[in-house]
Scaffold this active site. Structure first.
Site, PDB file in Angstrom:
ATOM      1  N   ASP A 330       0.861  -1.175   0.000  1.00 15.63           N
ATOM      2  CA  ASP A 330       0.000   0.000   0.000  1.00 15.63           C
ATOM      3  C   ASP A 330       0.903   1.232   0.000  1.00 15.63           C
ATOM      4  OD1 ASP A 330       0.788  -0.339   2.583  1.00 15.63           O
ATOM      5  OD2 ASP A 330      -1.190  -0.859   3.337  1.00 15.63           O
ATOM      6  N   ASP A 621      -7.810  -6.392   5.425  1.00 11.53           N
ATOM      7  CA  ASP A 621      -6.620  -6.883   4.734  1.00 11.53           C
ATOM      8  C   ASP A 621      -6.272  -8.309   5.154  1.00 11.53           C
ATOM      9  OD1 ASP A 621      -6.189  -4.547   3.328  1.00 11.53           O
ATOM     10  OD2 ASP A 621      -5.000  -3.644   4.930  1.00 11.53           O
TER      11      ASP A 621
END
Ligand code: ATP
Length: 897
Positions: A330, A621
């Site tokens: 990310d 996640d």
């Protein structure tokens, strides 16, 4: 019936309970039916079973077999010394088992940590009165009381709440406090409904009464804990390799053992002498020290990684990280610093860019509104030192409002719709001096479509299509500079009006552009990863243009290049094969992803044959982290849930540490190969004496106990030292090792068995023959097992092997680089290992207990010197081999060109 949508009374009824709670009898019945409110251990196998497993894997079984024969042999023919042999072999199995146990305990401890997050005592209404019961006795239908600071013991639906605020950080990863109420909620899933309390989360303020609807492993927390538990079972490529290596060695050793037993028997040995001979062959061919050395090498690799801010949660992950071919990362906080500074604004009243210093809340109404939204639509909290705690972007907004001179008007928070990564916005409801108002902030494309007007200089004006286009252009201009953009808006509400469940009819106030610079060292780490043939995929919730700009700043996207960005919306429409094609791009970028889309990307990468390292921080996640070969959670901003699902944790959330970790991981694989070569070399020297015995009928040049003295004595520390070698300087200049590359390939086997091992075997056999010849023995003469000459001769063979192994440590430090080009001081453990090796061989040869235990006898100095030429020959030949290997590979590229 949906527990979140119905009114409290209906929920209670559907769970077979009431405001007065369950009766004790009914609670007991339900406890028997649903089981205790504890995270179920799905690993199933109790520790003793696992213990048995570690003592019964293939190589261990083979050794047990050898030990059993030795003990039986001792019972029948006690004078052959087979009992000592049996004990020695059992010792070897136990040492190996101990290391396996150690790993099990670590895994168990992690689980115990997780379980601690559940509370122990709970106030529950049972039979109209309140009782305190252990948390694990809760059942669905129990009505519980919760107050500030309590941990939520099970998944519940609120039936009464007073200013209740919770932190769902342990489950969702969002650290912000959120309001919870008893009113029916529109959301149908537990994470979004405003009346649900999740097991394992905590109550920050207020109090409430709730009814339990899921306990133990049926709770969200329980499901995640199960997920995390299954994580300890992961098998890394290395472990698979070791398993197949063990199979090959076991079959080989057993086959040879059997053959040598038959040959010995045929040659006229008694059945027990022949068995001892067979056992010797097995022991010589099983690298006894291998499994503990691998475990320790992984542990040392893990420790080195920890020094570089990467914590592994299970040992094999240390090596798996080395085989990574893709990093899916990310952006915010990993590639960038997550230190937000407001650089520019775009104000609705001027429809032009401005700076924070241009804001005049005391004179201009539109400015004041913007500052109010910036100040109040947030979740930051006052820190003890007078500063702010919370999300850096929100802190920047609050500070901007303060600096602009916004008087702290009496604004009271009534309610809020919290931020979530799917909606990408949040709203708060306030009681202000001008009446009730809703403040909203979020990603522009999720806020602007909800606005019908904008706050112009002279009051509210309609937001026309042309104006919307202006806003879009302004947002893109900011994003292209790598700035992160938020839109701010508000809406007046009727007095006493509740917070609408969704935001509509908003008045647009402005855009705020934040600068979040790349972390120091990320550009170099990106370069290093690229050089190492590792692909980088960015998967972020942020705007595509902002991501591209950051990509440019860190050298991931070339200046002139316009990369294809797949947004979450587009990804939704892509088929699996289209997604796989998109992943062929040199630097695939996924932006504005919805929370659950990372998993799809990871699956597609894996389907393409990649070994994937994936970062993540929220509960959403967790599945992607599980799916990845290496799930990486954030140490600072990550949730416990993500950490529980991950294979490793980045202490500083920094991308640079991932690349550092990969370097260490690659070193682990290299190092295992180094000591494998080292250990297998001595196996040849241990085996050849048995071959000579059979072929030439000479007395056995090396006894089984002496073999064990090498494998589990002198070889052990130097092998470990090779396992602790630092990463080679060019380790990140090579491409990732192909999935098909074996730990034990023909190159390694040929080098150890067919090359280095032969020198050692020759040295051992010659030293043995030399001592016998010096002692006046002639070929074919019988030699008693206890004769001084025989003891000395086997000792010479042992000494020769050990001395050549000392030279071999240096040769094994690199497969291709010359010994003289290496920095020998780089690894002090090598010298510790050699000192230990020398100390041990001296003790074996020159001390009484050493002689008694290993069947040795003191040697004259000539026998030591005899080894010199062999050591020199081994060194020179290996240097020549390395030279040929080097010049061959340097010729290769030019041949191609
Ligand atoms: P990454 O996924 O790389 O960490 P990110 O932080 O941008 O990037 P999210 O946290 O999912 O990802 O945020 C997505 C978007 O939601 C942000 O780009 C921003 O526009 C908006 N956003 C983030 N935090 C807030 C907040 N506290 N309030 C309102 N909107 C927010």
């Amino acid at each position: 019936m949906n527990v979140f949508r119905a009114i409290s009374e209906e929920v209670l009824e559907s769970l077979g309970t009431s405001g007065a709670g369950l009766s004790s009898k009914e609670a007991a019945r339900r406890l028997a039916e649903y089981g205790p409110n504890a995270v179920e251990r799905i690993r199933g196998k109790p520790l003793h079973k696992r213990a048995i497993e570690t003592l019964t894997h293939l190589l261990a079984l083979l050794l047990w077999f050898a030990a059993a024969i030795a003990f039986i042999g001792h019972l029948i023919e006690p004078n052959l010394g087979m009992a000592t042999l049996g004990y020695a072999i059992v010792g070897v199995i136990l040492v190996n088992g101990l290391f396996a146990f150690w790993q099990e305990f670590r895994a168990e401890r992690t689980l115990a940590e997780l379980a601690k997050l559940l509370p122990s005592q709970v106030k529950v209404v049972r039979g109209e009165s309140v009782a305190t019961v252990p948390g694990d006795e809760l059942v669905p239908g129990d009505v519980i009381l919760l107050g500030q600071g309590d941990m939520v013991p099970a998944d519940c639906r609120l039936i009464e709440a007073f200013a209740l605020r919770v932190s769902n950080a342990t489950v969702t990863g969002e650290a912000m406090p959120i309001d919870r109420s008893a009113a029916p909620s529109d959301a149908s899933d537990i994470l979004r409904s405003t009346n649900a309390l999740l097991a394992g989360t905590s109550v920050l303020a207020g109090d409430g009464v709730a009814v339990v609807f899921a306990t133990g492993s049926h709770t969200e927390f329980g499901k995640i804990a199960r997920l995390a538990q299954s994580g300890t079972e992961v098998r890394s490529p290395l472990l698979n390799e070791v398993a197949s290596l063990s199979r090959v060695i076991a079959v080989l050793a057993f086959g040879l053992g059997l053959a040598f037993f038959a040959i010995g028997f045929e040659a006229g040995l008694s059945i027990w002498q022949a068995s001892m001979f067979g056992i010797g062959t097995i022991v010589a061919n099983v690298p006894e020290g291998l499994l503990p050395t691998i475990t320790l090498t992984l542990a040392m690799g893990a420790r080195r990684m920890a020094r570089r801010k990467v914590l592994v949660r299970h040992l094999p992950a240390a090596e798996t990280l080395g085989s990574v071919t893709v990093i899916c990362t990310d952006k915010t906080g990993t590639l960038t610093e997550n230190r937000m500074a407001i650089r520019e604004l775009f104000l609705s009243r001027t429809l032009a860019p401005a700076y924070p210093a241009d804001l005049k809340p005391e004179v201009n109404k539109a400015d004041r509104r913007l500052c109010e939204v910036a100040r109040w639509c947030q979740t930051v909290q006052r820190a003890k030192d007078g500063g702010w705690l919370g999300d850096p972007m929100e802190m920047a907004l609050v500070e901007m409002a303060g600096r602009a001179g916004l008087a702290s008007a009496s604004v009271q928070l009534v309610s809020e719709i919290p931020f979530d990564a799917d909606r990408k916005r949040m709203s708060t409801l306030h009681e202000t001096v001008e009446g009730r108002a809703m403040y909203t902030k979020g990603a522009p494309e999720t806020v602007i479509p909800l606005c019908t007007d904008l706050e112009a200089n002279k009051g509210v004006a309609p937001l026309t299509r042309k104006l919307r286009q202006r806003l879009k252009e302004a947002e893109e201009a900011f994003a292209k500079k790598g700035l992160r953009v938020l839109a701010l808006a508000y809406r007046r509400l009727e007095p006493e009006a509740p917070l609408p469940t969704s935001e509509v009819g908003l008045v647009f106030l402005g855009l705020v552009a934040f600068e979040d610079p790349p972390r120091e060292g990320v550009a170099e780490a990106v370069r290093s990863a690229r050089q190492a043939g590792i692909k980088i995929v960015i998967a972020t919730g942020d705007h595509p243009d902002t991501t591209i700009a950051i990509g440019r700043q860190i050298g991931l996207v070339r200046e002139e290049e316009m990369p294809q960005v797949v947004t979450g919306e587009r990804l939704h429409d892509l088929s699996d094969s289209q997604l796989r094609t998109a992943l062929d791009a040199p630097c695939p970028i996924f932006a504005r992803l919805a929370a659950d889309q990372k998993l799809r990307i990871v699956r597609a990468l894996r389907a393409k044959g990649h070994v994937t390292a994936v970062t993540g921080h929220g509960v959403n996640d967790a599945p992607a982290l599980k799916e990845a070969d290496i799930g990486i959670a954030m140490g600072r901003t990550g949730s416990d849930v993500a950490r529980a699902a991950a294979d490793m944790v980045l202490v500083d959330d920094n991308f640079v540490s991932i690349v550092d970790g990969i370097e260490e991981g690659r070193a682990v694989f290299d190092n295992v190969r180094k000591f494998l070569t080292y250990v297998l070399t001595s196996n040849v020297a241990e085996f050849v004496p048995y071959l000579a015995f059979v072929l030439f009928g000479i007395p056995l040049p090396l006894t089984i106990i002496q073999i064990l003295a090498v494998d589990l004595g002198t070889d052990l520390l130097p092998a470990l030292a090779l396992g602790a070698e630092k990463p080679h300087p060019d380790i990140m200049a090579r491409p990732p090792r192909p999935r098909t590359e074996r730990l034990l390939d023909h190159r390694l086997l040929l080098r150890a068995y067919g090359f280095l091992g032969l020198f050692e075997a020759a040295a051992g056999m010659t030293a043995y023959s030399f001592v016998l010849w010096q002692g006046g023995w002639a070929f074919g003469e019988p030699l008693a097992a206890h004769a001084a000459l025989y003891l000395q001769a086997t000792t010479a063979c042992l000494v020769a092997i050990v001395l050549l192994q000392i030279v071999n440590v240096f040769l094994c430090r690199d497969e291709r680089i010359s010994l003289f080009a290496q920095t020998s001081l780089g690894n002090p453990l090598i010298f510790v290992g050699i000192a230990f090796e020398i100390g041990m061989i001296l003790a074996v040869v020159y001390t009484q207990p050493g002689n008694a235990l290993f069947g040795t006898a003191p040697l004259g100095w000539q026998a030591w010197l005899f080894v010199g030429p062999f050591a020199a020959a081994m060194l020179v030949s290996e240097e020549a081999r390395k030279w040929i290997a080097r010049s061959r590979s340097s010729r290769k590229p030019s041949e191609k060109g």
